[in-house]
Design an enzyme around this catalytic site. Sequence first.
Site, PDB file in Angstrom:
ATOM      1  CE  LYS A 167      60.769   6.449  40.936  1.00  0.00           C
ATOM      2  NZ  LYS A 167      61.040   7.873  40.577  1.00  0.00           N
ATOM      3  CB  SER A 182      58.637   8.363  37.420  1.00  0.00           C
ATOM      4  OG  SER A 182      59.719   8.744  38.250  1.00  0.00           O
ATOM      5  CB  SER A 199      59.868  11.619  39.549  1.00  0.00           C
ATOM      6  OG  SER A 199      59.609  11.472  38.184  1.00  0.00           O
TER       7      SER A 199
HETATM    8  N1  GLN Z   1      58.172  13.702  34.243  1.00  0.00           N
HETATM    9  C1  GLN Z   1      59.561  13.957  34.076  1.00  0.00           C
HETATM   10  C2  GLN Z   1      60.127  13.035  33.016  1.00  0.00           C
HETATM   11  O1  GLN Z   1      59.394  12.305  32.468  1.00  0.00           O
HETATM   12  C3  GLN Z   1      60.292  13.798  35.370  1.00  0.00           C
HETATM   13  C4  GLN Z   1      60.603  12.411  35.724  1.00  0.00           C
HETATM   14  C5  GLN Z   1      61.423  12.277  36.977  1.00  0.00           C
HETATM   15  O2  GLN Z   1      61.536  13.219  37.770  1.00  0.00           O
HETATM   16  N2  GLN Z   1      62.024  11.112  37.148  1.00  0.00           N
HETATM   17  O3  GLN Z   1      61.280  13.047  32.718  1.00  0.00           O
END
Ligand code: GLN
Length: 484
Positions: free
Chosen positions: A78, A153, A177
């Site tokens: 990532k 994400s 994410s």
């Molecule tokens: N969807 C969540 C957010 O927008 C989690 C994102 C993540 O785990 N990096 O913060």
Amino acid sequence: MEWFKLPLTAQLELLNKGEVTSRSLTSYLLKRIEEKDPQIKAFITVTAEEALRAAEEADKSRGQKDHRPLLGLPLAIKDNICVRGAPTTCASKMLAQFKPPFDATVIKKLKEAGAIFLGKTNLDEFAMGSSTENSAFFPTRNPWDRERVPGGSSGGSAAAVAAGFCAGALGSDTGGSIRQPASFCGVVGLKPTYGRVSRYGLVAFASSLDQIGPITRTVKDAALLLRYIAGRDEKDSTSAPHEVPDYLSALKLNLKGAKIGIPKEYFGEGLDDEVRGKIQEALEIFKDMGLAVKEITLPHTPYAVAAYYLIAPAEASSNLARYDGVKYGLRVEGKDLIDMYKKTRSQGFGAEVKRRIMIGTYALSAGYYDAYYKKASQVRTLIARDFQEAFKEVDFIVGPVAPTPAFKLGERVDDPLKMYLSDIYTISVNLAGIVGLSLPCGFSKEGLPIGLQIMGPHFSEEKVLALGHQFEEILKLYEKYPEI
Ligand code: GLN
């Protein structure tokens, strides 16, 4: 041979037996990425030259009796995890030109184990989002249906594994994410215990929640990768001193008689009927496997989204203060220092990141701190206690990963609240710092993957992975591939 269909452990076996060279496997996967990734857009950067060079070195050193455990195995990373010399953009204009001069600890460890890296995968800018549509560069598409999002994400990593561009990738999970994109793409994602894996070299989003973990085709593969990324690191004071067990041999643990709790709050309003149906089918499988299933309660669940969307932005607003046009990253000149700050941050950050910085700054400001940040932290404690209480009675907690299968591109980007609410089943795990594993449990009528979540107490990775592995060997959903 269709090597792209093989799980990581099977690729490793071919490499170890000398039936395939790392060079041929790597160039085969790079060719697949070149041909098919334009439809998916999982990668921001493909480091083809470096990967081929590393593959050749791995083959040569194998000849000289190098027995490192992941020797020659190709992976994707990532793009918020630093790989020395390769761009680490966080899918942000702010870091579009940033090439870290060092490796994250997880990368250093994987390199020491012999792994090689195909490239850096797309994400929501600074990991803020649930669809990968907040990438400043381009959205990633779901390999099962290109009109749909891969989740986020870590959408690029999940899509890359689902599409067979690599059998394993790393993601990061602050509020879901790793698990939610794994669920949307029909692959496996593990959020380890807070502190299990070093975050040194992970670009910080919300430091009390962030954790790195594997995204793979099988639970067995996740166990393999966790073995080599976990452990105490002097460079991350939050990393735990606990010994790293052999997660692969733990997969055989006898779980007969173990208890699974089903939190009633995870099956209420808003849960899609098909998702509910598949989870119920999974529960029947667990019963057939000899586990006991009982209803439990996690009473503070309704407050998790609100607490998370104060704590995470508060920490983000502080972490992102470093992008000031002076130290590193984008700099847009202005008439004076303040003007330079304004221009740099206005042009460098996208809308969602700015929204979080504003929410976080507000929640931390004098006069509001007690009402927002402090209150949210107290709620967090209650959520953690809910789990502690539940784990006195049960060994695992099982539920959905997301309320629906993958949604359409564009469907939710203009409605941040709707996007935030869909994180309801993943966020509490981060607030409590416990283990969460997402694995496929079926497909919707439209052919979209549906994920199941297994949660366990702090440092219960062995048991959680064992349950997931024994379940996946019944359905064998990892044999299914999207047509691309
Ligand atoms: N969807 C969540 C957010 O927008 C989690 C994102 C993540 O785990 N990096 O913060």
